[in-house]
Design a protein around this motif. Sequence first.
Motif, PDB file in Angstrom:
ATOM      1  N   SER A 141      68.366  -3.481  -5.726  1.00 30.15           N
ATOM      2  CA  SER A 141      68.127  -2.754  -6.977  1.00 30.15           C
ATOM      3  C   SER A 141      68.558  -1.306  -6.817  1.00 30.15           C
ATOM      4  CB  SER A 141      66.641  -2.807  -7.325  1.00 30.15           C
ATOM      5  OG  SER A 141      65.910  -2.008  -6.417  1.00 30.15           O
ATOM      6  N   ALA A 142      68.609  -0.592  -7.937  1.00 34.51           N
ATOM      7  CA  ALA A 142      68.973   0.821  -7.895  1.00 34.51           C
ATOM      8  C   ALA A 142      67.968   1.603  -7.055  1.00 34.51           C
ATOM      9  CB  ALA A 142      69.031   1.386  -9.310  1.00 34.51           C
ATOM     10  N   GLU A 143      66.691   1.228  -7.124  1.00 32.91           N
ATOM     11  CA  GLU A 143      65.637   1.959  -6.426  1.00 32.91           C
ATOM     12  C   GLU A 143      65.595   1.587  -4.939  1.00 32.91           C
ATOM     13  OE1 GLU A 143      65.200   0.283  -9.300  1.00 32.91           O
ATOM     14  OE2 GLU A 143      65.407   2.121 -10.469  1.00 32.91           O
ATOM     15  N   THR A 144      65.915   0.342  -4.628  1.00 34.89           N
ATOM     16  CA  THR A 144      65.909  -0.127  -3.241  1.00 34.89           C
ATOM     17  C   THR A 144      67.290  -0.699  -2.955  1.00 34.89           C
ATOM     18  OG1 THR A 144      63.610  -0.751  -3.625  1.00 34.89           O
ATOM     19  CG2 THR A 144      64.592  -1.500  -1.566  1.00 34.89           C
ATOM     20  N   PRO A 145      68.257   0.201  -2.651  1.00 27.53           N
ATOM     21  CA  PRO A 145      69.648  -0.243  -2.592  1.00 27.53           C
ATOM     22  C   PRO A 145      70.030  -0.855  -1.248  1.00 27.53           C
ATOM     23  CG  PRO A 145      69.563   2.122  -2.388  1.00 27.53           C
ATOM     24  CD  PRO A 145      68.134   1.638  -2.442  1.00 27.53           C
ATOM     25  N   TYR A 146      69.101  -1.557  -0.607  1.00 31.43           N
ATOM     26  CA  TYR A 146      69.459  -2.207   0.655  1.00 31.43           C
ATOM     27  C   TYR A 146      68.756  -3.557   0.754  1.00 31.43           C
ATOM     28  CZ  TYR A 146      64.853  -0.630   2.158  1.00 31.43           C
ATOM     29  OH  TYR A 146      63.505  -0.428   2.244  1.00 31.43           O
ATOM     30  N   LEU A 147      69.296  -4.423   1.597  1.00 33.23           N
ATOM     31  CA  LEU A 147      68.697  -5.721   1.888  1.00 33.23           C
ATOM     32  C   LEU A 147      68.661  -5.911   3.396  1.00 33.23           C
ATOM     33  CD1 LEU A 147      70.599  -7.883  -0.776  1.00 33.23           C
ATOM     34  CD2 LEU A 147      68.191  -7.227  -0.881  1.00 33.23           C
ATOM     35  N   GLN A 148      67.634  -6.588   3.877  1.00 33.95           N
ATOM     36  CA  GLN A 148      67.469  -6.793   5.324  1.00 33.95           C
ATOM     37  C   GLN A 148      67.128  -8.255   5.598  1.00 33.95           C
ATOM     38  OE1 GLN A 148      64.000  -4.090   5.274  1.00 33.95           O
ATOM     39  NE2 GLN A 148      64.982  -3.044   6.987  1.00 33.95           N
ATOM     40  N   ILE A 149      67.573  -8.784   6.748  1.00 32.67           N
ATOM     41  CA  ILE A 149      67.121 -10.097   7.211  1.00 32.67           C
ATOM     42  C   ILE A 149      66.728  -9.989   8.683  1.00 32.67           C
ATOM     43  CG2 ILE A 149      68.334 -11.589   5.556  1.00 32.67           C
ATOM     44  CD1 ILE A 149      70.603 -11.928   7.515  1.00 32.67           C
ATOM     45  N   GLY A 150      65.837 -10.879   9.114  1.00 36.94           N
ATOM     46  CA  GLY A 150      65.380 -10.873  10.503  1.00 36.94           C
ATOM     47  C   GLY A 150      64.235  -9.899  10.699  1.00 36.94           C
ATOM     48  N   GLU A 151      64.236  -9.226  11.842  1.00 38.66           N
ATOM     49  CA  GLU A 151      63.155  -8.292  12.208  1.00 38.66           C
ATOM     50  C   GLU A 151      63.303  -7.007  11.397  1.00 38.66           C
ATOM     51  OE1 GLU A 151      60.483  -8.200  13.783  1.00 38.66           O
ATOM     52  OE2 GLU A 151      60.478  -9.881  15.172  1.00 38.66           O
ATOM     53  N   HIS A 152      62.855  -7.035  10.142  1.00 39.33           N
ATOM     54  CA  HIS A 152      63.190  -5.958   9.207  1.00 39.33           C
ATOM     55  C   HIS A 152      62.215  -4.798   9.197  1.00 39.33           C
ATOM     56  CE1 HIS A 152      60.432  -8.610   7.104  1.00 39.33           C
ATOM     57  NE2 HIS A 152      60.079  -7.564   6.407  1.00 39.33           N
ATOM     58  N   LYS A 153      61.029  -4.952   9.804  1.00 33.72           N
ATOM     59  CA  LYS A 153      59.990  -3.941   9.597  1.00 33.72           C
ATOM     60  C   LYS A 153      60.218  -2.645  10.375  1.00 33.72           C
ATOM     61  CE  LYS A 153      56.385  -7.178   8.202  1.00 33.72           C
ATOM     62  NZ  LYS A 153      54.974  -7.585   8.372  1.00 33.72           N
ATOM     63  N   TYR A 154      60.647  -2.760  11.648  1.00 33.63           N
ATOM     64  CA  TYR A 154      60.812  -1.552  12.479  1.00 33.63           C
ATOM     65  C   TYR A 154      61.803  -0.570  11.853  1.00 33.63           C
ATOM     66  CZ  TYR A 154      58.835  -4.749  15.950  1.00 33.63           C
ATOM     67  OH  TYR A 154      58.042  -5.652  16.610  1.00 33.63           O
ATOM     68  N   GLY A 155      62.883  -1.097  11.290  1.00 35.70           N
ATOM     69  CA  GLY A 155      63.946  -0.229  10.794  1.00 35.70           C
ATOM     70  C   GLY A 155      63.832   0.128   9.322  1.00 35.70           C
ATOM     71  N   LYS A 156      62.744  -0.264   8.683  1.00 35.84           N
ATOM     72  CA  LYS A 156      62.619  -0.007   7.240  1.00 35.84           C
ATOM     73  C   LYS A 156      62.216   1.437   6.898  1.00 35.84           C
ATOM     74  CE  LYS A 156      60.670  -2.234   3.077  1.00 35.84           C
ATOM     75  NZ  LYS A 156      59.918  -1.177   2.394  1.00 35.84           N
ATOM     76  N   PRO A 157      61.254   2.049   7.643  1.00 30.04           N
ATOM     77  CA  PRO A 157      60.833   3.401   7.243  1.00 30.04           C
ATOM     78  C   PRO A 157      62.003   4.390   7.124  1.00 30.04           C
ATOM     79  CG  PRO A 157      59.230   2.502   8.768  1.00 30.04           C
ATOM     80  CD  PRO A 157      60.384   1.519   8.723  1.00 30.04           C
ATOM     81  N   ILE A 158      62.959   4.327   8.039  1.00 33.85           N
ATOM     82  CA  ILE A 158      64.048   5.312   7.992  1.00 33.85           C
ATOM     83  C   ILE A 158      64.922   5.093   6.756  1.00 33.85           C
ATOM     84  CG2 ILE A 158      65.642   3.992   9.497  1.00 33.85           C
ATOM     85  CD1 ILE A 158      65.109   7.777   9.510  1.00 33.85           C
ATOM     86  N   LEU A 159      65.109   3.831   6.354  1.00 30.03           N
ATOM     87  CA  LEU A 159      65.861   3.545   5.127  1.00 30.03           C
ATOM     88  C   LEU A 159      65.083   4.068   3.920  1.00 30.03           C
ATOM     89  CD1 LEU A 159      66.816  -0.190   5.892  1.00 30.03           C
ATOM     90  CD2 LEU A 159      68.275   1.811   6.208  1.00 30.03           C
ATOM     91  N   ASP A 160      63.784   3.798   3.883  1.00 28.40           N
ATOM     92  CA  ASP A 160      62.962   4.232   2.755  1.00 28.40           C
ATOM     93  C   ASP A 160      62.960   5.749   2.611  1.00 28.40           C
ATOM     94  OD1 ASP A 160      62.268   1.699   1.934  1.00 28.40           O
ATOM     95  OD2 ASP A 160      60.456   1.609   3.161  1.00 28.40           O
ATOM     96  N   ARG A 161      63.072   6.446   3.728  1.00 26.97           N
ATOM     97  CA  ARG A 161      63.018   7.906   3.677  1.00 26.97           C
ATOM     98  C   ARG A 161      64.371   8.523   3.332  1.00 26.97           C
ATOM     99  NH1 ARG A 161      58.236  10.289   6.003  1.00 26.97           N
ATOM    100  NH2 ARG A 161      57.088   8.824   7.323  1.00 26.97           N
TER     101      ARG A 161
END
Lengths: 244, 244
Positions: A141-161
Amino acid sequence: MTYCLAVKVNKGIVFASDSRTNAGVDNVATYSKMSRFVFADNRVLVLLTSGSLATSQAVVNGIKKDLADPEAQFDISKGTDLHEVARYIGALSQQEQTRHSEAMTRSKSSNESSFILGGQIKGQASEIFLIYPQGNFITASAETPYLQIGEHKYGKPILDRLITQSTSLEDAARCAIVSVDSTIRSNLSVGPPIELAILTENAISEPYHSVLGQNSMLYKSVQKQWNEGLKRAFKRLPRFEWEQ
Amino acid sequence: MTYCLAVKVNKGIVFASDSRTNAGVDNVATYSKMSRFVFADNRVLVLLTSGSLATSQAVVNGIKKDLADPEAQFDISKGTDLHEVARYIGALSQQEQTRHSEAMTRSKSSNESSFILGGQIKGQASEIFLIYPQGNFITASAETPYLQIGEHKYGKPILDRLITQSTSLEDAARCAIVSVDSTIRSNLSVGPPIELAILTENAISEPYHSVLGQNSMLYKSVQKQWNEGLKRAFKRLPRFEWEQ
C-alpha cells in the motif's frame, strides 16, 4: 528460514534476499532465493522465495518449463497484467504442494512456500505482490510500501522508521541491506550473501543485480557505517535526571 | 501479546515492559506487567509477565498470598538463592495452568505464561531468569546479557548491536526503551506506557521506577532523538558507484 523483502517506491522497486537454507541446524546450505526474468521491451519480473526449498525450486522450475514449452497454456511472458502472473505462480505453488500433501501429512511436515513477485509490464505501473502458500496474494500500500516473507520481524522496525514512497531507490536499497543485515545478526537461520536487485521505474530492462558476500566492500562498509552511526545516535539520547 | 526484557550488566539490572494486553483485536487493555518486591536489607526482586493475563495475575496473587500467610511453606522473602525463588514461581505458574487445563483443552486455547525474574539477595550477585510456561528456567550469559519474553524479535537487533556486560545502567535503560519503542511501532499488540525499573548492583533497596506514557518528556525525547540519529546514520551510509 529465510528473509526476503521488496520495497516499492515511486522510482521503482528494490528486492533483497538472504541466502541461507536449513533443514535442521545440521543441514545448512547457501542457495539464491532470487530469480530474474527479462522479456526485452515487454516486461521485467523478479521472484523471491521463502519456505520449503523443494516447493520453491519446483515453482521456479515450472516457470522455466512453461517458458520453454510453446504449447504451455500460460507462461510469465504472457498475461495482460501482473495479477495474472501472480495468480499463475500461486497456482503452480498449490499444484506442487498438493502433489505431496498426503506424504507431508504422514510425516507431519510442511511443504508450504511464500513468494514475493515484483516487476513491471511496459505501459503499466510497477507492482509487488506477496503470494501466500494458499496461492492467493496481496499487494503493498501507499502507507506500507514494502512486503516481507520469512523471518520478517527483526528487520521491520528499520523499514517502518525510514521507508516512504518518496524514498530514493538507492536509499531504499541501503535500508533493505540494513534490514537483512540486522536479521542475519539476530537469527542464525538467515545468512549471507545478501542478494540485491534494483528495478528502475519504466526501464523495462535487466535490473541492477549484486551479490553482497561477507567480504564485499559495499556490505562491509554498510555494516561498519551503520554500527558507528547507531552508536553516535545512541550517545545523543537524552540523559536521566541524575546524569546531568 | 507483550514485550518485556531484562538486561543484566556489571552495574546492575534494567527491566522494561510494555503495557498492552489483548484477547483479540476488539479486546485491548492497559495493564502493568511489572511487579517489584523489596525486603529491606535482604533482597529486591522484579517480576515481568507475558502470556495469559489470567495465569500471570494468578501467579502474582499467589506470591502475595504466600507472603501474607505466616504458615505458607515458602514465599519469595525466603529461599537461600534466586534459583529457589525462580523454581517457586515456575511451580505456582504450573499449578495455576494445571487447574484449568481440561477447560483449556476443550476450548482449544492456551493459558501459558512466561516470566522474567530478576533481583539480588544481599551478599550474592544479581541475577535474571526466564521462567518458561513449563516451570523450568534459564539465566542470561556473559555473551548475551539479556532475556526477553513476548514479541521479542522486533527489539532484538538493537540489543545485539549495543549491549555488552560493561554497558552502563543508564545506557542499558536507554537501549531498553528504544527496543520496546521499536516493537510498539511495528506491532499493534505491544503498546505504551513503557514501564522501566533500574536495580543498582549491591543497593538492596527500592529500584528506580518510571512509567513512560506517550506524553512523557523522556519518552518523547528518546523517540525524537533516536529517529533523528537513525536518519543521520542512514545518510552516512556508503553510496553506490553510480551515485559518486
